[in-house]
Scaffold this motif. Structure first.
Motif, PDB file in Angstrom:
ATOM      1  N   TYR A 299       0.853  -1.089   0.049  1.00 34.00           N
ATOM      2  CA  TYR A 299       0.070   0.075  -0.026  1.00 34.00           C
ATOM      3  C   TYR A 299       0.785   1.164  -0.113  1.00 34.00           C
ATOM      4  O   TYR A 299       1.733   1.517   1.037  1.00 34.00           O
ATOM      5  N   LEU A 300       0.722   1.827  -1.079  1.00 33.24           N
ATOM      6  CA  LEU A 300       1.769   3.339  -0.989  1.00 33.24           C
ATOM      7  C   LEU A 300       0.923   4.254  -0.598  1.00 33.24           C
ATOM      8  O   LEU A 300       1.585   5.319   0.035  1.00 33.24           O
ATOM      9  N   GLY A 301      -0.436   4.582  -0.696  1.00 30.85           N
ATOM     10  CA  GLY A 301      -1.038   6.020  -0.214  1.00 30.85           C
ATOM     11  C   GLY A 301      -2.208   6.098  -0.969  1.00 30.85           C
ATOM     12  O   GLY A 301      -2.643   5.215  -1.879  1.00 30.85           O
ATOM     13  N   ASP A 302      -2.611   7.300  -0.615  1.00 28.69           N
ATOM     14  CA  ASP A 302      -4.215   7.629  -1.293  1.00 28.69           C
ATOM     15  C   ASP A 302      -3.700   9.165  -1.967  1.00 28.69           C
ATOM     16  O   ASP A 302      -2.938  10.064  -1.238  1.00 28.69           O
ATOM     17  N   ILE A 303      -4.458   9.542  -2.893  1.00 26.60           N
ATOM     18  CA  ILE A 303      -4.329  10.821  -3.645  1.00 26.60           C
ATOM     19  C   ILE A 303      -5.985  11.141  -3.469  1.00 26.60           C
ATOM     20  O   ILE A 303      -6.868  10.603  -3.844  1.00 26.60           O
ATOM     21  N   ALA A 304      -6.141  12.547  -3.142  1.00 28.86           N
ATOM     22  CA  ALA A 304      -7.527  13.203  -3.575  1.00 28.86           C
ATOM     23  C   ALA A 304      -7.070  14.304  -4.314  1.00 28.86           C
ATOM     24  O   ALA A 304      -6.484  15.180  -4.413  1.00 28.86           O
ATOM     25  N   ILE A 305      -8.068  14.303  -5.318  1.00 29.56           N
ATOM     26  CA  ILE A 305      -8.163  15.466  -6.443  1.00 29.56           C
ATOM     27  C   ILE A 305      -9.565  15.934  -6.492  1.00 29.56           C
ATOM     28  O   ILE A 305     -10.723  15.404  -6.440  1.00 29.56           O
ATOM     29  N   SER A 306      -9.566  17.381  -6.470  1.00 29.89           N
ATOM     30  CA  SER A 306     -10.886  18.183  -6.506  1.00 29.89           C
ATOM     31  C   SER A 306     -11.055  18.285  -8.032  1.00 29.89           C
ATOM     32  O   SER A 306     -10.451  18.865  -8.922  1.00 29.89           O
ATOM     33  N   TYR A 307     -12.389  17.804  -8.351  1.00 23.32           N
ATOM     34  CA  TYR A 307     -12.806  17.752  -9.726  1.00 23.32           C
ATOM     35  C   TYR A 307     -13.104  19.365 -10.157  1.00 23.32           C
ATOM     36  O   TYR A 307     -12.990  20.052 -11.312  1.00 23.32           O
ATOM     37  N   GLN A 308     -13.289  20.261  -9.171  1.00 21.10           N
ATOM     38  CA  GLN A 308     -13.708  21.567  -9.467  1.00 21.10           C
ATOM     39  C   GLN A 308     -12.453  22.234  -9.869  1.00 21.10           C
ATOM     40  O   GLN A 308     -12.301  23.108 -10.907  1.00 21.10           O
ATOM     41  N   ARG A 309     -11.296  21.812  -9.178  1.00 23.27           N
ATOM     42  CA  ARG A 309     -10.044  22.526  -9.618  1.00 23.27           C
ATOM     43  C   ARG A 309      -9.699  21.821 -11.017  1.00 23.27           C
ATOM     44  O   ARG A 309      -8.918  22.630 -11.678  1.00 23.27           O
ATOM     45  N   VAL A 310      -9.857  20.678 -11.219  1.00 22.17           N
ATOM     46  CA  VAL A 310      -9.601  20.027 -12.579  1.00 22.17           C
ATOM     47  C   VAL A 310     -10.207  20.956 -13.626  1.00 22.17           C
ATOM     48  O   VAL A 310      -9.590  21.410 -14.809  1.00 22.17           O
ATOM     49  N   LEU A 311     -11.499  21.251 -13.614  1.00 24.34           N
ATOM     50  CA  LEU A 311     -12.084  22.179 -14.585  1.00 24.34           C
ATOM     51  C   LEU A 311     -11.700  23.451 -14.665  1.00 24.34           C
ATOM     52  O   LEU A 311     -11.358  23.994 -15.648  1.00 24.34           O
ATOM     53  N   ALA A 312     -11.506  24.263 -13.452  1.00 30.64           N
ATOM     54  CA  ALA A 312     -11.014  25.608 -13.487  1.00 30.64           C
ATOM     55  C   ALA A 312      -9.638  25.631 -14.064  1.00 30.64           C
ATOM     56  O   ALA A 312      -9.098  26.583 -14.785  1.00 30.64           O
TER      57      ALA A 312
END
Length: 161
Positions: A92-105
């Protein structure tokens, strides 16, 4: 060598992603990072695609930064436990959280597709899990940027895509 990428959507995003957005691209980006790094054994990464409000809370609670951000990485960098012996499965290497609102902006701001921005943030987050850190100084930032752009080119998503 088997790598596992688990992708989940925050409940508030259910049904709001455009139908042409391929979440498999997140997995492809992460696997491309692993393939391009020497000596990466089988590992597992969790990915959460969420919104600004949720990532803001995570950023505040875990980094002490009271603002939304585009991507967060949570590496499993704790010491090995004497009570749990790793089997032959992926680490287990870890987790990533991505904001889809930031993706679009950010896609709009930088003039490329949301797919390219999503893949870029997945790549960026994965590199952080592997120990890359653009905040340590200009040389480290340049090394990380080179790795990011190499992976993006391998995916056919160079700047402007």
């Amino acid at each position: 060598m088997q790598h596992i990428v688990e992708i989940s959507l925050a409940e508030q995003l259910e049904g709001t992603l455009p139908p042409d957005l391929d979440l498999n691209l997140v997995q492809q980006a992460i696997l491309a990072v692993f393939a391009s790094e020497p000596g990466i054994a089988a590992c597992e990464v969790g990915v959460l695609i969420t919104d600004d409000a949720h990532i803001h809370t995570l950023n505040r609670d875990y980094r002490g930064v009271d603002a939304p951000t585009d991507v967060l990485s949570f590496a499993d960098d704790g010491p090995p436990s004497a009570f749990v012996v790793a089997g032959s499965g992926p680490r287990y290497l870890g987790d990533i959280a991505i904001s889809y609102q930031r993706v679009l902006a950010q896609a709009a701001e930088y003039g490329h597709s949301p797919a390219r921005e999503l893949a870029y943030l997945a790549t960026h987050g994965t590199l952080h899990l592997l120990g890359y850190d653009h905040e340590r100084g200009p040389e480290d930032a340049a090394a990380m940027r080179l790795r990011e752009e190499t992976v993006m080119a391998e995916l056919g998503l160079s700047r402007g895509a």
